[in-house]
Design an enzyme around this catalytic site. Sequence first.
Site, PDB file in Angstrom:
ATOM      1  N   TYR A 159      -0.656   7.547  -0.066  1.00 48.68           N
ATOM      2  CA  TYR A 159       0.591   7.084   0.528  1.00 48.68           C
ATOM      3  C   TYR A 159       1.232   5.932  -0.236  1.00 48.68           C
ATOM      4  O   TYR A 159       2.412   5.655  -0.044  1.00 48.68           O
ATOM      5  CB  TYR A 159       0.355   6.630   1.975  1.00 48.68           C
ATOM      6  CG  TYR A 159      -0.154   7.713   2.881  1.00 48.68           C
ATOM      7  CD1 TYR A 159       0.567   8.889   3.074  1.00 48.68           C
ATOM      8  CD2 TYR A 159      -1.362   7.566   3.558  1.00 48.68           C
ATOM      9  CE1 TYR A 159       0.101   9.887   3.912  1.00 48.68           C
ATOM     10  CE2 TYR A 159      -1.840   8.549   4.394  1.00 48.68           C
ATOM     11  CZ  TYR A 159      -1.107   9.717   4.561  1.00 48.68           C
ATOM     12  OH  TYR A 159      -1.569  10.695   5.387  1.00 48.68           O
ATOM     13  N   ARG A 167     -20.069  -5.209 -14.543  1.00 51.03           N
ATOM     14  CA  ARG A 167     -19.493  -5.076 -13.206  1.00 51.03           C
ATOM     15  C   ARG A 167     -19.004  -6.389 -12.603  1.00 51.03           C
ATOM     16  O   ARG A 167     -17.872  -6.482 -12.166  1.00 51.03           O
ATOM     17  CB  ARG A 167     -20.530  -4.469 -12.240  1.00 51.03           C
ATOM     18  CG  ARG A 167     -20.790  -2.991 -12.433  1.00 51.03           C
ATOM     19  CD  ARG A 167     -21.572  -2.462 -11.249  1.00 51.03           C
ATOM     20  NE  ARG A 167     -22.004  -1.092 -11.449  1.00 51.03           N
ATOM     21  CZ  ARG A 167     -22.684  -0.388 -10.544  1.00 51.03           C
ATOM     22  NH1 ARG A 167     -23.000  -0.944  -9.403  1.00 51.03           N
ATOM     23  NH2 ARG A 167     -23.046   0.850 -10.775  1.00 51.03           N
ATOM     24  N   HIS A 183     -13.652   4.763 -15.942  1.00 52.11           N
ATOM     25  CA  HIS A 183     -14.566   4.071 -15.014  1.00 52.11           C
ATOM     26  C   HIS A 183     -15.237   5.094 -14.101  1.00 52.11           C
ATOM     27  O   HIS A 183     -14.727   5.414 -13.029  1.00 52.11           O
ATOM     28  CB  HIS A 183     -13.762   3.055 -14.186  1.00 52.11           C
ATOM     29  CG  HIS A 183     -14.595   2.013 -13.522  1.00 52.11           C
ATOM     30  ND1 HIS A 183     -15.246   1.021 -14.217  1.00 52.11           N
ATOM     31  CD2 HIS A 183     -14.874   1.797 -12.204  1.00 52.11           C
ATOM     32  CE1 HIS A 183     -15.884   0.230 -13.370  1.00 52.11           C
ATOM     33  NE2 HIS A 183     -15.672   0.682 -12.141  1.00 52.11           N
TER      34      HIS A 183
END
Length: 745
Positions: free
Chosen positions: A126, A36, A82
């Site tokens: 968007y 990570r 993931h």
Amino acid sequence: MTEQPIENEEKIKSVHLAEELSSRYLSYAMSTIVSRSLPDVRDGLKPVHRRLLFAMRQLHLDPKSGFKKCARVVGDVIGKYHPHGDTAVYGAMVRLAQDFSVRYPLVDGQGNFGNIDGDGAAAMRYTEARLTEFAMALMEGLNENAVDFRETYDGEEEEPVVMPSMVPNLLCNGSTGIAVGMATNIPPHNLSEVCDALLYLIENPDCELEPLVKRIKGPDFPTGGVIVDKFDTILNNYKQGKGFFRIRAKWETEDLGHGQYQIVVKEIPYQVIKSKLIEKIAELLFEKKVPLLSDVRDESAQDIRIVLEPKNRTVDANLLMEHLFRQTDLETRFSMNMNVLDHEGVPHVMDIKQVLREFLDHRHIVLQRRVKYRLDKINARLEILSGYLIAYLNLDEIIRIIREEDDAKGAMMARFGLTENQAEAILNMKLRSLRKLEEEEIREEYNDLSAEKEQLEELIGSEAKRWEAIAGEIKQIKEKFGKKTALGRRRTEFAEVSEEVEVPLEAIIEKEPITIILSQKGWIRCLKGYVDLNEDFKFKDDDALQIAIHAQTTDKIIIFDTAGKFYTIAANEIPSGRGFGQPLRLMIDLGISDSVCSMFVFEPGASYVIASNIGRGFVVDENHILAQTKNGRKIMNVAEGEIARFCRKITGDMIAIIGENRKLLVFKIEEIPTMARGRGVTLQKYKDGGLSDLQIFKQEEGFTYTRAGGTKTETELLTWLGHRAQIGKLAPFGFPKSNKFLKED
């Protein structure tokens, strides 16, 4: 009732809770570190970034294609590679697209991806995105067996373990992350300069760090700014892999005519949110902490433009900016920590040479793998082409075998010594390929591939040629993304600041006379102007005056307490008004059982005698009495039952000391040693009691004491003249019964 047997009793294991917690927490920590938080030194990517770029590549979102909705990309990433939250993945994607966060953006975003004012990006439904040329260079060679692949979390797909990384992404874009017990914070650098260092390291593998740092120069932040560190500091940071870089905003003055001017800030330090910076400056203005500044305005559009208006035309711009650098994020410190995973996945804090060497070693392995992959492809193609050429030379016989033989494939293999692949290729050949022109093209391709094979075999066999090829690749990357391009020009400049510029308090605070009053109960306040110190000041019931002094608002006030500590407070911070002020303990961390025994204005160059109630003391200079925090500065060590009692400025060459036994001793002040800290030496010896008072004076002027009818100055010192640590003689006739030289003491 009979006890029921526990189901699967044989599978239950007894373990120690502490050992199990330790083991599981260690597993969690390693998972966080490796999977990570820390980037790989070879490609500079964390797993989430690597999977994000790979998913976009699989969606064919290259720079020449159209954009796709970010929601589509995020869906693919969390569905295939993931298995974490979409918010985290989209957040990582947004950052890779922000040109003020990443030096060389890896994602080309379309839509609202946030701004330097701290506004967040629009929702992923968007916005749209595709890869940049820099990201494509990072993944060049993925289809050529350049790196290993592994199964995804569900075993249905494969993902690269590391990217081929033709560009040195770790240094160019930097990285930041917090793991368990460790963290990383790597600043971005200029690609062209990193390439220069790589080329130098290829030519000089055993070089020192200094020539590498001279080529890298230092960080190159996407928001520009000015690094104000010396080269030695920068070199030391890169040697240790840790350190700090001081970054200042870039500013200039604009002439408004008639002697007027304004300051324009055009670049701010990295990771500073512009809106919060302006809010902080406005807050300082409201609190009147920047009297040299009149107004601040944000006139930014595409570029940053923060306008600062000075109070008047006589204000020095450098002085004003120096003050703002200290008070705001116009100057910040970037904390570098090059903690990364090496090629074996082990975390290390690396110096700059190790980082560059790991990248070059990775490129060397990638080159060999790509060459071998290409050789395998060439050999397979040459095998087919040689079969075609045999077919053209024996075309009639080949046609006959195909028409007449039941096992045409086996017959051709036996007749012409063909391999199975060659025979299969001949059988699959189209009739249109039998024309003469096609035969010439095959011969030309065969010759070209044979020549390429020879070159690749030479490359595989020569390490020197491989490093030459890697150097060539680095030069190509430098040409493509170098300083000649708009993206590659250096943005952060350097400017050494050899010494801290001292900003006088007069430039920050308006200088005014004040009277500071400290009560016996520990309440402190100030009155405007110089008030008569003998005036009857008002206090709370059962409280009275302890100390009153004259000062300026720009002064530093020194307080000495019975524990032997010195405290420093700014005169302008002392509450003013007609009230009782505020408790001194709110301004300094005075001990519960301690009290103030002296308060005075700090004077540069002055020295002081400090003494305890048992007659021990020493001289301390002004360099040691200034305290930087509310906790104060411990100077005099006092034993149990002992307290610090006096702090007197040295204004002469002699000292007069009187004990509670009324014995008076006069000696030269040079006999008292100067110390930075300690218990001190014996000033006067007592059989009973302790020190009552002391006075510093000039020998020719004598010491003064209060007596009936006024004061008297004693210039005939022979009776009491002696040396330090003696007992002394009885005080002169008429000396006050309080054993104090003067009433105000």
